[in-house]
Design a protein around this motif. Structure first.
Motif, mmCIF file in Angstrom:
data_model
loop_
_atom_site.group_PDB
_atom_site.id
_atom_site.type_symbol
_atom_site.label_atom_id
_atom_site.label_comp_id
_atom_site.label_asym_id
_atom_site.label_seq_id
_atom_site.Cartn_x
_atom_site.Cartn_y
_atom_site.Cartn_z
ATOM 1 N N CYS A 163 0.843 -1.208 0.000
ATOM 2 C CA CYS A 163 0.000 0.000 0.000
ATOM 3 C C CYS A 163 0.868 1.245 0.000
ATOM 4 O O CYS A 163 0.618 2.190 -0.755
ATOM 5 N N TRP A 164 1.889 1.249 0.851
ATOM 6 C CA TRP A 164 2.785 2.394 0.932
ATOM 7 C C TRP A 164 3.488 2.609 -0.406
ATOM 8 O O TRP A 164 3.626 3.746 -0.874
ATOM 9 N N LEU A 165 3.919 1.516 -1.039
ATOM 10 C CA LEU A 165 4.586 1.636 -2.341
ATOM 11 C C LEU A 165 3.643 2.177 -3.412
ATOM 12 O O LEU A 165 4.047 2.956 -4.275
ATOM 13 N N ILE A 166 2.369 1.778 -3.364
ATOM 14 C CA ILE A 166 1.383 2.305 -4.316
ATOM 15 C C ILE A 166 1.197 3.807 -4.109
ATOM 16 O O ILE A 166 1.180 4.581 -5.068
ATOM 17 N N VAL A 167 1.067 4.217 -2.853
ATOM 18 C CA VAL A 167 0.924 5.648 -2.532
ATOM 19 C C VAL A 167 2.136 6.419 -3.047
ATOM 20 O O VAL A 167 2.001 7.442 -3.723
ATOM 21 N N ASP A 168 3.311 5.928 -2.749
ATOM 22 C CA ASP A 168 4.544 6.593 -3.168
ATOM 23 C C ASP A 168 4.642 6.655 -4.698
ATOM 24 O O ASP A 168 4.973 7.700 -5.265
ATOM 25 N N ALA A 169 4.331 5.540 -5.364
ATOM 26 C CA ALA A 169 4.428 5.508 -6.826
ATOM 27 C C ALA A 169 3.445 6.484 -7.468
ATOM 28 O O ALA A 169 3.804 7.202 -8.411
ATOM 29 N N LEU A 170 2.217 6.528 -6.954
ATOM 30 C CA LEU A 170 1.244 7.461 -7.523
ATOM 31 C C LEU A 170 1.655 8.908 -7.293
ATOM 32 O O LEU A 170 1.513 9.750 -8.184
ATOM 33 N N ASN A 171 2.171 9.203 -6.116
ATOM 34 C CA ASN A 171 2.624 10.570 -5.845
ATOM 35 C C ASN A 171 3.812 10.957 -6.717
ATOM 36 O O ASN A 171 3.977 12.127 -7.055
ATOM 37 N N ARG A 172 4.640 9.992 -7.096
ATOM 38 C CA ARG A 172 5.793 10.273 -7.951
ATOM 39 C C ARG A 172 5.412 10.326 -9.434
ATOM 40 O O ARG A 172 6.102 10.952 -10.231
ATOM 41 N N THR A 173 4.326 9.668 -9.804
ATOM 42 C CA THR A 173 3.915 9.605 -11.209
ATOM 43 C C THR A 173 3.452 10.953 -11.730
ATOM 44 O O THR A 173 3.773 11.336 -12.860
ATOM 45 N N PHE A 174 2.715 11.683 -10.905
ATOM 46 C CA PHE A 174 2.101 12.930 -11.350
ATOM 47 C C PHE A 174 2.804 14.132 -10.743
ATOM 48 O O PHE A 174 3.430 14.037 -9.695
ATOM 49 N N GLU A 175 2.693 15.267 -11.411
ATOM 50 C CA GLU A 175 3.298 16.504 -10.910
ATOM 51 C C GLU A 175 2.604 16.985 -9.642
ATOM 52 O O GLU A 175 3.235 17.582 -8.775
ATOM 53 N N PRO A 211 0.468 15.944 -6.166
ATOM 54 C CA PRO A 211 0.324 14.744 -5.333
ATOM 55 C C PRO A 211 -1.103 14.196 -5.375
ATOM 56 O O PRO A 211 -2.077 14.942 -5.438
ATOM 57 N N VAL A 212 -1.196 12.865 -5.341
ATOM 58 C CA VAL A 212 -2.479 12.172 -5.292
ATOM 59 C C VAL A 212 -2.930 12.072 -3.836
ATOM 60 O O VAL A 212 -4.113 12.170 -3.540
ATOM 61 N N PHE A 213 -1.963 11.905 -2.933
ATOM 62 C CA PHE A 213 -2.230 11.767 -1.502
ATOM 63 C C PHE A 213 -1.460 12.819 -0.714
ATOM 64 O O PHE A 213 -0.341 13.166 -1.076
ATOM 65 N N ALA A 214 -2.052 13.253 0.375
ATOM 66 C CA ALA A 214 -1.330 14.030 1.386
ATOM 67 C C ALA A 214 -1.140 13.067 2.549
ATOM 68 O O ALA A 214 -2.089 12.396 2.963
ATOM 69 N N THR A 215 0.084 12.955 3.022
ATOM 70 C CA THR A 215 0.359 12.054 4.140
ATOM 71 C C THR A 215 0.799 12.853 5.347
ATOM 72 O O THR A 215 1.439 13.900 5.218
ATOM 73 N N PHE A 216 0.427 12.333 6.487
ATOM 74 C CA PHE A 216 0.739 12.983 7.755
ATOM 75 C C PHE A 216 1.422 11.960 8.648
ATOM 76 O O PHE A 216 0.749 11.224 9.377
ATOM 77 N N PRO A 217 2.752 11.870 8.586
ATOM 78 C CA PRO A 217 3.470 10.856 9.349
ATOM 79 C C PRO A 217 3.344 11.071 10.861
ATOM 80 O O PRO A 217 3.071 12.173 11.322
ATOM 81 N N GLY A 218 3.556 10.016 11.572
ATOM 82 C CA GLY A 218 3.554 10.103 13.019
ATOM 83 C C GLY A 218 2.622 9.101 13.646
ATOM 84 O O GLY A 218 1.633 8.698 13.049
ATOM 85 N N ARG A 219 2.968 8.697 14.858
ATOM 86 C CA ARG A 219 2.161 7.693 15.546
ATOM 87 C C ARG A 219 0.778 8.224 15.897
ATOM 88 O O ARG A 219 -0.208 7.537 15.778
#
Length: 136
Positions: free
Chosen positions: A56-68, A70-78
């Motif tokens: 799932c993480w790789l899909i998110v990363d790949a989609l965000n890298r594919t387009f100029e 971002p497809v997703f906004a991520t908010f890291p942290g526990r």
């Protein structure tokens, strides 16, 4: 008509878009997108879909890298971490859905004919270009 496995037995069309930059957009990606939209996290999407967190993480990363954009906004942290679809991500889903609808609509009769050829009593149409081979 239902099959033993509960499916309708209908022929399905799955569209995968392959982009010139090496990226792609496929059914599995849309499954992850829908799960992230609902769960608001990659981990939640992983649990909901049965796809590994790493994939799932790789899909998110790949989609965000594919387009100029971002497809997703991520908010890291526990605590308070998560992910959500951006406005561009929402538009991407809408465009993909439009492509699917148009493809299914335009290809309906061809798909029905191909599906009919799965029947042992199928009689191929004559195209006029080749002689037909008849079964006894």
């Amino acid at each position: 008509m239902m099959n033993d496995d509960g499916s309708t037995g209908a022929t399905e069309v799955e569209i995968t878009l392959h982009f010139s930059n090496g990226g792609r957009l496929a059914q599995e990606d849309l499954l992850v997108i829908a799960a992230i939209r609902k769960e608001r996290s990659i981990l939640g999407a992983s649990r909901a879909t049965g796809i590994s967190y790493r994939k799932c993480w790789l899909i998110v990363d790949a989609l965000n890298r594919t387009f100029e954009a971002p497809v997703f906004a991520t908010f890291p942290g526990r605590r308070g971490g998560g992910a959500e679809l951006t406005p561009f991500g929402e538009r991407l889903v809408a465009l993909y859905s439009s492509i699917e609808r148009k493809t299914r609509s335009q290809a309906r009769s061809s798909i029905e004919e191909i599906s009919a050829s799965l029947n042992p009593n199928y009689e191929p149409r004559s195209s006029g270009a080749a002689s037909e081979v008849r079964r006894p």
